[in-house]
Design a protein around this motif. Structure first.
Motif, PDB file in Angstrom:
ATOM      1  N   ARG A  69       0.840  -1.111  -0.390  1.00  0.00           N
ATOM      2  CA  ARG A  69       0.163  -0.088  -0.264  1.00  0.00           C
ATOM      3  C   ARG A  69       0.972   1.176  -0.201  1.00  0.00           C
ATOM      4  O   ARG A  69       0.605   2.398  -0.688  1.00  0.00           O
ATOM      5  CB  ARG A  69      -0.999  -0.212   1.667  1.00  0.00           C
ATOM      6  N   MET A  70       2.241   1.169   0.444  1.00  0.00           N
ATOM      7  CA  MET A  70       3.000   2.206   0.645  1.00  0.00           C
ATOM      8  C   MET A  70       3.358   2.630  -0.874  1.00  0.00           C
ATOM      9  O   MET A  70       3.346   3.743  -1.210  1.00  0.00           O
ATOM     10  CB  MET A  70       3.752   2.407   1.598  1.00  0.00           C
ATOM     11  N   LEU A  71       4.069   1.786  -1.624  1.00  0.00           N
ATOM     12  CA  LEU A  71       4.248   1.998  -2.716  1.00  0.00           C
ATOM     13  C   LEU A  71       3.308   2.231  -3.583  1.00  0.00           C
ATOM     14  O   LEU A  71       2.869   3.113  -4.507  1.00  0.00           O
ATOM     15  CB  LEU A  71       4.621   0.849  -2.975  1.00  0.00           C
ATOM     16  N   SER A  72       2.162   1.666  -3.403  1.00  0.00           N
ATOM     17  CA  SER A  72       0.344   2.102  -4.905  1.00  0.00           C
ATOM     18  C   SER A  72      -0.049   3.187  -4.286  1.00  0.00           C
ATOM     19  O   SER A  72      -0.722   4.050  -5.077  1.00  0.00           O
ATOM     20  CB  SER A  72      -0.438   1.094  -4.488  1.00  0.00           C
ATOM     21  N   ALA A  73      -0.030   3.783  -2.998  1.00  0.00           N
ATOM     22  CA  ALA A  73      -0.798   4.706  -2.729  1.00  0.00           C
ATOM     23  C   ALA A  73       0.697   5.840  -2.705  1.00  0.00           C
ATOM     24  O   ALA A  73       0.288   7.225  -2.144  1.00  0.00           O
ATOM     25  CB  ALA A  73      -0.837   4.760  -1.388  1.00  0.00           C
ATOM     26  N   ASN A  74       1.301   5.746  -3.176  1.00  0.00           N
ATOM     27  CA  ASN A  74       3.334   6.688  -2.761  1.00  0.00           C
ATOM     28  C   ASN A  74       2.021   8.138  -4.547  1.00  0.00           C
ATOM     29  O   ASN A  74       2.573   7.597  -5.639  1.00  0.00           O
ATOM     30  CB  ASN A  74       3.727   5.822  -2.858  1.00  0.00           C
ATOM     31  N   PRO A  75       1.848   9.168  -3.950  1.00  0.00           N
ATOM     32  CA  PRO A  75       1.234   9.905  -4.365  1.00  0.00           C
ATOM     33  C   PRO A  75       2.932  10.308  -6.372  1.00  0.00           C
ATOM     34  O   PRO A  75       1.912  10.831  -7.293  1.00  0.00           O
ATOM     35  CB  PRO A  75       1.202  11.114  -3.635  1.00  0.00           C
TER      36      PRO A  75
END
Lengths: 244, 244
Positions: free
Chosen positions: A149-155
Motif C-alpha cells: 500500500r505504501m508503494l501503490s498509494a505513493n503520490p
C-alpha cells in the motif's frame, strides 16, 4: 571519511541493510568482521566499559562516533549517502518504515527461534513449527499488504516507497523480499501476484548497476542457515516426515 | 500546537513511552483512543488507503504529519519537548537506546505470546513458560546489565542515561523497570541490588513533579493483563500447579 561496519561474519543478517546502502552510494567502508581478527575487535568494543558501547551488532563507526541499531544507522547515513528524502517529515516516515521492516525481520528470526536465541533450532522445533505457521499465514500478508500500500498509494508513483527518488527504504524492502523468498519459497509462491509493486521493486533494485555489481562480488555473503532468514522446508509448510 | 496521540485504550503499552515524554514536558496533547469513538477514529486512519497510514499504534499526529513507531515518535518529539541532547551524535545514541528498549519490550510481550499474537495466552501456555524462563534468566540480565553500564559509565554521572540532563531515555528506562517489576516481581527481586543506578533512576523519575502528578491522575492507565507487561505468576517462575 571511511566508514567501519561491524557485524557478525558469515551471514548477511541485519548488517546487509547497511551494506546495501553503502554499496549503492559507492561509499568507502571497511567490513571489519570479515578481516583477520575482525570479530575479536568487534567484541572488544561491545564489551568495553564505556557509555557508548553498543548492545548488539550491526554498528557503524564514523570517526569516533559509534552508531548502533540498523534503522538508526540508516537514519544517520541516509542524507549523507543521498538515500533519504529532503523533508523532515518524510525522513521520519522512512525511519518508521525501516523500523517496521526491522520488526518483521525479528519475527522472521523468531520462526526458527521462538523460545530462546541461546538454544539450537533443533531444541525448539515443535514451537518453531507453530510460530512459522502463524508467520506464513498471518504476519507475512499483514506486513507485505502494508508495504504494498505504501508503494501503490505513493503520490509520486509506485517506483519508490517514499517520495520520487531512490531511498534506503527501497533497498531494504528489496532485501526483505529476497530473504522471505529464500526462507519461505513455497509460501511466497502460493501468494502469487498479491504484491506486484513490491515484486517489481525487488527486481528493479537488483538491477541497479552498483547493487548488481555487489551481488556478484565476494563482498556479498549469500543467505544461509546461520542467518535470520533460514530455509527449513518444515517451516515453509512442507511435510518432511521427521520426528520432532 | 496540540499533539494527538493514538493508541489502544485500556492499557499503557507502547503508548506510555510517548505519554511520559508529553507529560514531563507539560505538552498539550489529546489521547484520542480514550475519547468517545476514539478507537474507531484510530482504526480509520490505519485502514485508509494512503501512503502515510501507519502500520500499528502508537502514532502521533502533529498537524498533518503522522509519525509512527515509538522510538521514531520520540526522536521527533525529543528536541521539541526539551528532552533530547544537543549534539547529533548523542541524539542518535539516545535513539539507539530507545530502540533497544523497544526490542526488550517486544521480548517481554513474547513471553506470554511466543507463538502468535492472534492466539490467546491460554493456547500457548507451555511455549510461554519456556520462553519466559529464558527471558528471566538470560534476557533480563543481558539487557539490564547493558543499561546499567550506560548509567555507570556516563562521563556526566549516573543520574542520566545520556549526557548531563534529563532525556526521554531516562523516562523510558523508568517505565521499562516499572513494567518488569510488575510482570516479574519474584525474578526481579531475586536479582537483588544488581542494577543500583537503574533502580535509583526508576525512583527518581517517579518523583519528578510532572510525572508524580501524572501517576496519580486518571490520564494514567495502570498495568494490567491486556498489556505488554502481564503478571502471570507461572511466567515469573512460580509453580501454580495448574495443568497446561
Amino acid at each position: 571519511m571511511t566508514y567501519a561496519l561491524y557485524y557478525w561474519d558469515g551471514l548477511p543478517g541485519r548488517g546487509e541493510f547497511v551494506r546495501l546502502a553503502l554499496e549503492q552510494a559507492g561509499a568507502a567502508y571497511i567490513d571489519i568482521a570479515r578481516r583477520q581478527d575482525g570479530t575479536d575487535r568487534m567484541l572488544e568494543i561491545m564489551e568495553d566499559d564505556r557509555a557508548d558501547a553498543p548492545f548488539a551488532p550491526p554498528f557503524l563507526k564514523d570517526g569516533d562516533l559509534i552508531l548502533s541499531q540498523t534503522a538508526n544507522i540508516l537514519f544517520y547515513l541516509g542524507p549523507r549517502l543521498g538515500l533519504a528524502p529532503e523533508s523532515e517529515g518524510e525522513r521520519h516516515r522512512l525511519n518508521a518504515l525501516q523500523m517496521t521492516i526491522a520488526d518483521m525481520v525479528t519475527e522472521a528470526h523468531d520462526t526458527h527461534h521462538p523460545v530462546a536465541t541461546g538454544l539450537y533450532y533443533e531444541d525448539q522445533k515443535p514451537e518453531a513449527k507453530r510460530r512459522a505457521a502463524d508467520f506464513r499465514t498471518a504476519r507475512i500478508p499483514k506486513f507485505l499488504d502494508h508495504f504494498e500500500r505504501m508503494l501503490s498509494a505513493n503520490p509520486a508513483g509506485p517506483q519508490h516507497v517514499i517520495g520520487h527518488a531512490l531511498s534506503y527504504g527501497d533497498l531494504s524492502l528489496h532485501h526483505l523480499l529476497e530473504g522471505l523468498h529464500y526462507a519461505f519459497p513455497q509460501a511466497m509462491t502460493a501468494y502469487g501476484a498479491r504484491w506486484p509493486h513490491l515484486e517489481a521493486l525487488r527486481t528493479r533494485v537488483a538491477s541497479l548497476p552498483n547493487i548488481a555489481a555487489y551481488r556478484v562480488s565476494d563482498r556479498r555473503i549469500p543467505f544461509n542457515e546461520s542467518c535470520i532468514f533460514r530455509h527449513y522446508p518444515e517451516l515453509d509448510g512442507i511435510e518432511t516426515g521427521d520426528d520432532e
